[in-house]
Every structure is written in C-alpha cells, then in structure tokens.
Design a protein around this motif. Structure first.
Motif, PDB file in Angstrom:
ATOM      1  N   THR A   1       0.621   9.584   4.049  1.00 47.63           N
ATOM      2  CA  THR A   1      -0.267   8.518   3.609  1.00 47.63           C
ATOM      3  C   THR A   1      -1.613   9.119   3.247  1.00 47.63           C
ATOM      4  O   THR A   1      -2.144   9.970   3.980  1.00 47.63           O
ATOM      5  CB  THR A   1      -0.454   7.464   4.712  1.00 47.63           C
ATOM      6  OG1 THR A   1       0.817   6.883   5.028  1.00 47.63           O
ATOM      7  CG2 THR A   1      -1.398   6.364   4.256  1.00 47.63           C
TER       8      THR A   1
ATOM      9  N   HIS B   1       6.487  -2.583   0.410  1.00 46.53           N
ATOM     10  CA  HIS B   1       5.534  -2.182   1.448  1.00 46.53           C
ATOM     11  C   HIS B   1       4.493  -3.267   1.676  1.00 46.53           C
ATOM     12  O   HIS B   1       3.364  -3.188   1.185  1.00 46.53           O
ATOM     13  CB  HIS B   1       4.844  -0.875   1.049  1.00 46.53           C
ATOM     14  CG  HIS B   1       5.752   0.307   1.013  1.00 46.53           C
ATOM     15  ND1 HIS B   1       5.870   1.193   2.059  1.00 46.53           N
ATOM     16  CD2 HIS B   1       6.612   0.742   0.065  1.00 46.53           C
ATOM     17  CE1 HIS B   1       6.743   2.126   1.759  1.00 46.53           C
ATOM     18  NE2 HIS B   1       7.217   1.877   0.552  1.00 46.53           N
TER      19      HIS B   1
ATOM     20  N   ASP C   1      -6.638   2.865  -1.203  1.00 41.59           N
ATOM     21  CA  ASP C   1      -5.335   3.521  -1.262  1.00 41.59           C
ATOM     22  C   ASP C   1      -5.324   4.589  -2.343  1.00 41.59           C
ATOM     23  O   ASP C   1      -5.983   4.454  -3.383  1.00 41.59           O
ATOM     24  CB  ASP C   1      -4.226   2.513  -1.583  1.00 41.59           C
ATOM     25  CG  ASP C   1      -3.969   1.552  -0.447  1.00 41.59           C
ATOM     26  OD1 ASP C   1      -4.538   1.755   0.642  1.00 41.59           O
ATOM     27  OD2 ASP C   1      -3.201   0.595  -0.644  1.00 41.59           O
TER      28      ASP C   1
ATOM     29  N   GLY D   1       5.891   2.853   8.722  1.00 35.58           N
ATOM     30  CA  GLY D   1       4.839   2.309   7.874  1.00 35.58           C
ATOM     31  C   GLY D   1       3.850   1.437   8.638  1.00 35.58           C
ATOM     32  O   GLY D   1       2.636   1.508   8.423  1.00 35.58           O
TER      33      GLY D   1
ATOM     34  N   SER E   1       0.900  -2.476   3.338  1.00 29.55           N
ATOM     35  CA  SER E   1      -0.244  -1.928   2.596  1.00 29.55           C
ATOM     36  C   SER E   1      -1.072  -3.014   1.934  1.00 29.55           C
ATOM     37  O   SER E   1      -2.031  -2.731   1.244  1.00 29.55           O
ATOM     38  CB  SER E   1       0.253  -0.952   1.520  1.00 29.55           C
ATOM     39  OG  SER E   1       1.067  -1.620   0.582  1.00 29.55           O
TER      40      SER E   1
ATOM     41  N   TRP F   1       4.533  -1.140  -3.896  1.00 29.21           N
ATOM     42  CA  TRP F   1       3.318  -1.407  -3.127  1.00 29.21           C
ATOM     43  C   TRP F   1       2.460  -2.425  -3.874  1.00 29.21           C
ATOM     44  O   TRP F   1       2.320  -2.335  -5.108  1.00 29.21           O
ATOM     45  CB  TRP F   1       2.477  -0.143  -2.964  1.00 29.21           C
ATOM     46  CG  TRP F   1       3.041   0.912  -2.104  1.00 29.21           C
ATOM     47  CD1 TRP F   1       2.828   1.092  -0.766  1.00 29.21           C
ATOM     48  CD2 TRP F   1       3.893   2.006  -2.509  1.00 29.21           C
ATOM     49  NE1 TRP F   1       3.486   2.207  -0.321  1.00 29.21           N
ATOM     50  CE2 TRP F   1       4.146   2.784  -1.367  1.00 29.21           C
ATOM     51  CE3 TRP F   1       4.452   2.386  -3.731  1.00 29.21           C
ATOM     52  CZ2 TRP F   1       4.941   3.920  -1.417  1.00 29.21           C
ATOM     53  CZ3 TRP F   1       5.249   3.517  -3.772  1.00 29.21           C
ATOM     54  CH2 TRP F   1       5.490   4.262  -2.631  1.00 29.21           C
TER      55      TRP F   1
ATOM     56  N   GLY G   1       0.977   7.358  -3.037  1.00 27.33           N
ATOM     57  CA  GLY G   1       1.727   8.051  -2.009  1.00 27.33           C
ATOM     58  C   GLY G   1       2.440   9.282  -2.552  1.00 27.33           C
ATOM     59  O   GLY G   1       2.656   9.428  -3.754  1.00 27.33           O
TER      60      GLY G   1
ATOM     61  N   ARG H   1      -0.419   2.136   9.371  1.00 33.88           N
ATOM     62  CA  ARG H   1      -1.505   1.163   9.171  1.00 33.88           C
ATOM     63  C   ARG H   1      -2.278   0.952  10.476  1.00 33.88           C
ATOM     64  O   ARG H   1      -3.517   0.912  10.493  1.00 33.88           O
ATOM     65  CB  ARG H   1      -0.914  -0.158   8.680  1.00 33.88           C
ATOM     66  CG  ARG H   1      -1.940  -1.251   8.462  1.00 33.88           C
ATOM     67  CD  ARG H   1      -2.798  -0.966   7.244  1.00 33.88           C
ATOM     68  NE  ARG H   1      -4.064  -1.692   7.315  1.00 33.88           N
ATOM     69  CZ  ARG H   1      -4.931  -1.752   6.315  1.00 33.88           C
ATOM     70  NH1 ARG H   1      -4.674  -1.135   5.186  1.00 33.88           N
ATOM     71  NH2 ARG H   1      -6.047  -2.406   6.439  1.00 33.88           N
TER      72      ARG H   1
ATOM     73  N   ARG I   1      -5.659   8.197   1.881  1.00 33.30           N
ATOM     74  CA  ARG I   1      -6.704   7.201   1.671  1.00 33.30           C
ATOM     75  C   ARG I   1      -7.959   7.888   1.149  1.00 33.30           C
ATOM     76  O   ARG I   1      -8.296   9.000   1.579  1.00 33.30           O
ATOM     77  CB  ARG I   1      -7.037   6.458   2.970  1.00 33.30           C
ATOM     78  CG  ARG I   1      -5.923   5.559   3.493  1.00 33.30           C
ATOM     79  CD  ARG I   1      -5.683   4.373   2.579  1.00 33.30           C
ATOM     80  NE  ARG I   1      -4.711   3.445   3.160  1.00 33.30           N
ATOM     81  CZ  ARG I   1      -3.404   3.502   2.941  1.00 33.30           C
ATOM     82  NH1 ARG I   1      -2.913   4.474   2.178  1.00 33.30           N
ATOM     83  NH2 ARG I   1      -2.598   2.615   3.479  1.00 33.30           N
TER      84      ARG I   1
END
Length: 473
Positions: free
Chosen positions: A32, A356, A374, A142, A359, A391, A377, A146, A34
């Motif tokens: 993941t 997903h 985001d 997943g 997200s 997503w 990925g 988060r 960010r």
C-alpha cells in the motif's frame, strides 16, 4: 523469545504451505502506498510505529513448526525499522519513490524470522513524503492496512504534539479469533454449510478457453503483469443506481459484469469467480490487525437466454447464500472438492474479483495537518488467469487494475479485455432484458473493425480475438 504460540487459521495454513513450497513466491505480498503532504516528523513516526506494533500481535508474529504442525509465534517485542530515503535530488522524486517501493514491497519474506511488515518513508519534497506499508498476507489484509494507517497517523500526531500515543484498548488479540474460528468449524451448523457448498459447487465447470489467443507460455519471471483502465464517475454511478433499484449492492453488480465479461471471452456459460470477504463476523474483530479475509467461490450461470437484470438477481442469490454459510473455510472446500478439478489446480476457480471498499473511507480522522492521498497500488503476481481489482476514485469513478497470467494473455489482449468492461456495463444497463450473448462488447466506432476481423475468423475457424467480441466464428 515468544510469549504466546497458537495454531494457524485454515487460510493461513494454505498460504504458509504454498510459501514453504516456493519461498520466492510473492503473490501474497500486500503493498500500500500513500502520499503524505504536510509536516511529518520521522522520529515521531518511528515511535508511532513502535506503539502500533506493540499493540497488535500479528505485527510481532513469525511462523514455524511444532511437532510437524505449523504454528504462529508472537514475540514480546519486535522492532520494525522505518527506513527514510531522501529523494529530493532525483529528477522525478515521486517516480523514484515508486520504483524503490515496488522493489521493497516485492521482496519475499522469511516467515520463520519476522517481522512480516515493512514500513518506509521516501522524502520527495520539503513537505512531501511517500509512505510504503507492506506486509505478508499471513499477518494482514485490506481492512488491516486501513486500520494500521489510521492508528499510525493518530499516534504520530500525538507524539509530534509532545504527547504519547493514546489508542483505545483492544478487547482481545488475534489468537482469540483463531481459536473461535477453529471451534465454530465443527458441529451441526458447519455440517449444514458443508452440504450447501457441496451442492453449490457440484459438477464444477472446467477451466474454459483462454480469453483471446493465448501467447506462447513465457518462462516464469516472478513479476506482476497488469494493465489499468478507468471507469468515469457517471458510468460508475449508473451501475450502482441500477443495483440499488434491484436491492443489490454495488459489489454484486460489478461481480456480475466481470463474470459476464469472463464468460464471453472464455466461451463459458458456467464459471466460478473467487472473491474475498472481510471475515470479521464479531465486533471485536473490527479493531484487530490480522489475516481475517475469507475466500468465496461464486458461481455464475450465464445461460438460458437470460438478460443482465436476471443475471444480477442470480448473483444476489449466490452472494447472499455464500455469506450465509461462512462456517466452512474455503480451504476445507478446496480439500474436499479440489481433487475433482484435476489439472493440479490449487484453487477452485481461475478468475478473481475484488472491490476495495476499504479504500473509500477518505481522510483518516486523526491525520492532523497531514494530507493523505492514495497512490496507485503495486500488484503482486497473480496465481489466476485474470484478477480484477477495483478501487473508488476521487470524484466517484473507479480505478480498474487487471492482473493476468502471461501464459494465458499478452499485454495487448489483457488491455483489450479490461477496456471492454465499461462498454459492457453501458450496454447491459441500456438493455437489461437483452440475452447476455447478444450484448455488444464494442464501442460504436469499433464495429466496422470487428466485422473485418470476424470475416477473417470465419475463414480460419478461430475464435474472434482480434476484436475481442468473444463470439465464435
């Protein structure tokens, strides 16, 4: 030293065994990314990581054997290093960060050593960083990623403000979930669930034809092969509105569309697509990091001259039935039914779908002055013929990523396949009663090229793959 040892869940047992067979396999690596914009204190972030690792057992877990049986061992203390890379001198700092993150996230894990978590920060500007959260699926999923991100940012904010991380106490640990799951896999309810799945997956369909023309099988290279596409906000909203009017979830609608797309390209009217479910059936599970994800093998009936509206009704019944019988882990089904498949398959299906929803939660509540965005990925190699991940995008659209087996599809055929999904969605919603086999996969400007390609297909008696209409000659 270890202060706690307990068994693996059935899902963990499957992943552990496959990793032992091939230690270089990275298909269960979760990555993941960010983008963090704003003031970030690296030392405060390291203290935040330490606090979260101390809080969650799986982040301190390694995997070994006891009397020939796999076990997970929770250490009292584990240090997860936070590597900081300063990339501000690079011509394109963020591109350099993505390259480094892909390399780090794609390395195999040593399950017996741990930790099975990697955290890195790439500084790309004065007030800009890229954060890598990477973990093996044995200790995460997943939902966990988060949760981990939210807790890290909340703890960082507290430490940066001169305080201490204050995270609410956990009601129990992941080991308690393991023992609960093992206990509920026995008894009358589990027997009824086993009977349901045996009927649902009876007389299983074969693998089917490959989507389009299969290339010559390349030597395995351990890399992920994937293509991307976008679904615009208006089209995505139409699909979700269509689903709601029929008392279906967006997941059901997108699953039905993907199953139809795969069926049209493989020539199958009966197929199974795998999908994950959160697997967090108790309220206490919602606060824990760990491998909770369960697998649902979802069968599609594309025959009988039905239209998309009827297919969506069937899909709702299939998904509801699957969620109503969670007592039997997928791995038990695989052991009971997998031998009927032959072909040395290690799954009950060859195609995978994941929407997903985790997200879509937006900005973490405790991020403080940091803005969190985001980043695309980085997929792991897929063990399936095709694997579609979707997503939510900013503004209401969908990011689509199709990972594929290069022994089945080449890059051009995979991109053509994925590009047909928005077209199929538009046509299915416009004429929901039209028989599924008559729905066009082509945009209006492509139909002329399709006619020429189909003429060539009739001449050679090959499946029409040039235009990707999926129809036999």
């Amino acid at each position: 030293m270890s202060d706690r040892e307990y068994p693996l869940t059935p899902g963990q047992q499957r992943m552990w065994f496959l990793q032992r067979v091939d230690p270089s396999d990275v298909s269960e690596n979760l990555v993941t990314l960010r983008r963090l914009t704003g003031p970030l204190d690296p030392e405060a972030f390291r203290r935040a990581v330490a606090a979260v690792v101390a809080r969650h057992e799986p982040l301190r877990t390694s995997f070994g054997e006891s009397d020939g049986v796999p076990v997970q061992r929770v250490a009292d203390r584990v240090e997860v290093p936070v590597l900081l890379h300063d990339l501000r001198a690079e011509p394109d700092p963020e591109a350099a960060a993505l390259r480094l993150a892909e390399a780090s996230g794609g390395r195999p894990y040593a399950l017996e050593d741990g930790p099975l978590l990697r955290i890195e920060l790439y500084r790309t500007g004065e007030w800009a960083h890229v954060l890598l959260l990477a973990a093996h699926h044995l200790v995460s999923d997943g939902w966990s990623i988060r949760l981990l991100l939210d807790e890290l940012l909340a703890a960082h904010r507290a430490v940066a403000d001169g305080g201490e991380p204050r995270l609410p106490a956990l009601p129990e640990g992941f080991g308690d979930h393991v023992m609960w799951q093992r206990a509920r896999a026995e008894g009358p309810a589990a027997d009824r669930a086993a009977a349901y799945w045996a009927a649902e997956l009876a007389a299983p369909p074969g693998r089917g034809l490959p989507p389009g023309s299969a290339p010559a099988a390349p030597a395995p290279d351990g890399r992920a092969h994937w293509v991307r596409a976008e679904m615009d906000a208006a089209a995505a909203a139409e699909v979700e509105d269509f689903a709601r009017r029929r008392s279906c979830t967006p997941f059901m609608a997108w699953l039905a569309l993907y199953q139809l797309l795969v069926g049209r390209h493989t020539g199958q009217s009966d197929l199974v697509v795998g999908a994950p479910t959160a697997g967090r059936e108790r309220r206490a599970d919602e606060q824990l990091v760990g491998c909770f994800t369960a697998v649902l093998p979802l069968r599609a009936d594309l025959g009988g001259g039905a239209g998309f509206a009827a297919l969506l009704e069937r899909t709702r019944a299939t998904v509801t039935g699957a969620l109503s019988h969670p007592q039997v882990p997928y791995e038990r089904l695989l052991g009971a039914l997998g031998t009927a498949r032959g072909e040395g398959q290690r799954q009950l299906f060859r195609h995978w779908f994941n929407l997903h929803t985790e997200s879509a939660a937006g900005q973490p509540a405790e991020a403080g002055p940091l803005r969190v965005d985001d980043l695309p990925g980085l997929p792991a190699p897929t063990p399936f013929d095709t694997s579609l991940d979707a997503w939510p995008a900013a503004g209401g659209g969908l990011h689509l990523l199709l990972a594929y087996d290069p022994a089945v599809l080449d890059a051009a055929a995979a991109q053509a396949l994925l590009d047909r999904l928005p077209v199929l969605a538009r046509n299915a919603l416009a004429r929901p009663e039209l028989p599924l086999g008559e729905l066009s996969l082509l945009a209006p400007d492509e139909r002329g090229r399709c006619c020429a390609a189909r003429t060539a297909c009739r001449t050679t008696r090959r499946r029409c793959s040039t235009c990707c209409c999926g129809r036999p000659p």
